[in-house]
Write a protein that holds these residues in place. Sequence first.
Motif, PDB file in Angstrom:
ATOM      1  N   VAL A  59       0.869  -1.172   0.000  1.00  0.00           N
ATOM      2  CA  VAL A  59       0.000   0.000   0.000  1.00  0.00           C
ATOM      3  C   VAL A  59       0.906   1.222   0.000  1.00  0.00           C
ATOM      4  O   VAL A  59       1.843   1.315   0.793  1.00  0.00           O
ATOM      5  CB  VAL A  59      -0.944   0.016   1.229  1.00  0.00           C
ATOM      6  N   ASN A  60       0.647   2.129  -0.916  1.00  0.00           N
ATOM      7  CA  ASN A  60       1.438   3.351  -1.072  1.00  0.00           C
ATOM      8  C   ASN A  60       0.767   4.495  -0.322  1.00  0.00           C
ATOM      9  O   ASN A  60      -0.356   4.866  -0.652  1.00  0.00           O
ATOM     10  CB  ASN A  60       1.548   3.729  -2.553  1.00  0.00           C
ATOM     11  N   TYR A  61       1.448   5.034   0.661  1.00  0.00           N
ATOM     12  CA  TYR A  61       0.956   6.196   1.410  1.00  0.00           C
ATOM     13  C   TYR A  61       1.698   7.423   0.925  1.00  0.00           C
ATOM     14  O   TYR A  61       2.924   7.393   0.766  1.00  0.00           O
ATOM     15  CB  TYR A  61       1.216   6.034   2.912  1.00  0.00           C
ATOM     16  N   LEU A  84      -6.908   0.551  -6.081  1.00  0.00           N
ATOM     17  CA  LEU A  84      -7.850   0.738  -4.984  1.00  0.00           C
ATOM     18  C   LEU A  84      -7.380   1.880  -4.100  1.00  0.00           C
ATOM     19  O   LEU A  84      -6.256   1.839  -3.578  1.00  0.00           O
ATOM     20  CB  LEU A  84      -7.959  -0.547  -4.153  1.00  0.00           C
ATOM     21  N   ILE A  85      -8.219   2.891  -3.930  1.00  0.00           N
ATOM     22  CA  ILE A  85      -7.936   3.975  -2.995  1.00  0.00           C
ATOM     23  C   ILE A  85      -8.366   3.474  -1.624  1.00  0.00           C
ATOM     24  O   ILE A  85      -9.547   3.248  -1.379  1.00  0.00           O
ATOM     25  CB  ILE A  85      -8.674   5.271  -3.364  1.00  0.00           C
ATOM     26  N   ALA A 118      -9.298   0.539 -14.047  1.00  0.00           N
ATOM     27  CA  ALA A 118     -10.328   1.062 -13.147  1.00  0.00           C
ATOM     28  C   ALA A 118      -9.688   1.523 -11.838  1.00  0.00           C
ATOM     29  O   ALA A 118      -8.603   1.075 -11.462  1.00  0.00           O
ATOM     30  CB  ALA A 118     -11.379   0.000 -12.867  1.00  0.00           C
ATOM     31  N   ILE A 119     -10.406   2.414 -11.162  1.00  0.00           N
ATOM     32  CA  ILE A 119     -10.054   2.836  -9.809  1.00  0.00           C
ATOM     33  C   ILE A 119     -11.270   2.544  -8.947  1.00  0.00           C
ATOM     34  O   ILE A 119     -12.400   2.866  -9.314  1.00  0.00           O
ATOM     35  CB  ILE A 119      -9.722   4.344  -9.736  1.00  0.00           C
ATOM     36  N   GLY A 120     -11.036   1.930  -7.803  1.00  0.00           N
ATOM     37  CA  GLY A 120     -12.120   1.611  -6.884  1.00  0.00           C
ATOM     38  C   GLY A 120     -11.912   2.281  -5.543  1.00  0.00           C
ATOM     39  O   GLY A 120     -10.785   2.587  -5.147  1.00  0.00           O
ATOM     40  N   VAL A 121     -13.015   2.496  -4.841  1.00  0.00           N
ATOM     41  CA  VAL A 121     -12.965   3.104  -3.511  1.00  0.00           C
ATOM     42  C   VAL A 121     -14.204   2.650  -2.735  1.00  0.00           C
ATOM     43  O   VAL A 121     -15.264   2.422  -3.314  1.00  0.00           O
ATOM     44  CB  VAL A 121     -12.894   4.655  -3.603  1.00  0.00           C
ATOM     45  N   ARG A 122     -14.048   2.486  -1.429  1.00  0.00           N
ATOM     46  CA  ARG A 122     -15.181   2.192  -0.549  1.00  0.00           C
ATOM     47  C   ARG A 122     -15.550   3.478   0.171  1.00  0.00           C
ATOM     48  O   ARG A 122     -14.684   4.158   0.706  1.00  0.00           O
ATOM     49  CB  ARG A 122     -14.813   1.110   0.461  1.00  0.00           C
ATOM     50  N   MET A 160     -17.516   1.905  -4.956  1.00  0.00           N
ATOM     51  CA  MET A 160     -17.631   2.826  -6.069  1.00  0.00           C
ATOM     52  C   MET A 160     -16.453   2.584  -7.004  1.00  0.00           C
ATOM     53  O   MET A 160     -15.359   2.237  -6.550  1.00  0.00           O
ATOM     54  CB  MET A 160     -17.648   4.274  -5.582  1.00  0.00           C
ATOM     55  N   GLU A 161     -16.688   2.791  -8.291  1.00  0.00           N
ATOM     56  CA  GLU A 161     -15.639   2.492  -9.265  1.00  0.00           C
ATOM     57  C   GLU A 161     -15.717   3.452 -10.433  1.00  0.00           C
ATOM     58  O   GLU A 161     -16.794   3.910 -10.813  1.00  0.00           O
ATOM     59  CB  GLU A 161     -15.823   1.046  -9.744  1.00  0.00           C
ATOM     60  N   LYS A 162     -14.552   3.729 -10.973  1.00  0.00           N
ATOM     61  CA  LYS A 162     -14.457   4.528 -12.189  1.00  0.00           C
ATOM     62  C   LYS A 162     -13.641   3.744 -13.201  1.00  0.00           C
ATOM     63  O   LYS A 162     -12.515   3.323 -12.917  1.00  0.00           O
ATOM     64  CB  LYS A 162     -13.775   5.881 -11.926  1.00  0.00           C
ATOM     65  N   ARG A 163     -14.213   3.518 -14.361  1.00  0.00           N
ATOM     66  CA  ARG A 163     -13.498   2.855 -15.444  1.00  0.00           C
ATOM     67  C   ARG A 163     -12.598   3.877 -16.133  1.00  0.00           C
ATOM     68  O   ARG A 163     -12.986   5.019 -16.337  1.00  0.00           O
ATOM     69  CB  ARG A 163     -14.479   2.259 -16.478  1.00  0.00           C
TER      70      ARG A 163
END
Length: 164
Positions: A59-61, A84-85, A118-122, A160-163
């Motif tokens: 995980v990159n902080y 994944l954020i 894609a980018i995903g986030v909860r 939530m996701e963004k393609r």
Amino acid sequence: MKPELKLVAKARYIQMTADMADRIWREYYARRFNKKQLDAILDNLQSVEAIESDMDEDVNYQLIMQGSKVAGYVAWQTSGGMMLIKHFYLESPWRGKGIGRTVLQSIERLARAEGKTAIGVRVGQKQLDTQGFFKGAGFRVLRPMDTELAPGILWPEYWMEKRL
């Protein structure tokens, strides 16, 4: 002034990130969790040990810098074709100034450069402001889910996701 991202790698920056998480979570989530719950969540997710464990799992902080001031932090992890954020927080004085949008655009550029699709986030189901932020950036809600923030503490979220 455009925000810059600074890699969290040294012990002092890890401690700075954990301290910032403590402040932000206690301010933002005080209405949703009692002190004992917040203590457990922060220990489980954003303590120095938890951040170091995340970093061991790739995980990159990064600290979000506004000039010489730390405005917040972001953490992400890649898996297959997705980025994944995991965490994305700004201290309250920096919210609503376009910093989050600029940082998210940087994350999208990085994801594309790494060939992610894609980018995903909860996002918490009751966090309407945060949902609005991500929807405004092109993310869409795909499904509800529950996340265990600490032993026995479930948090209803949306994936939530963004393609790209």
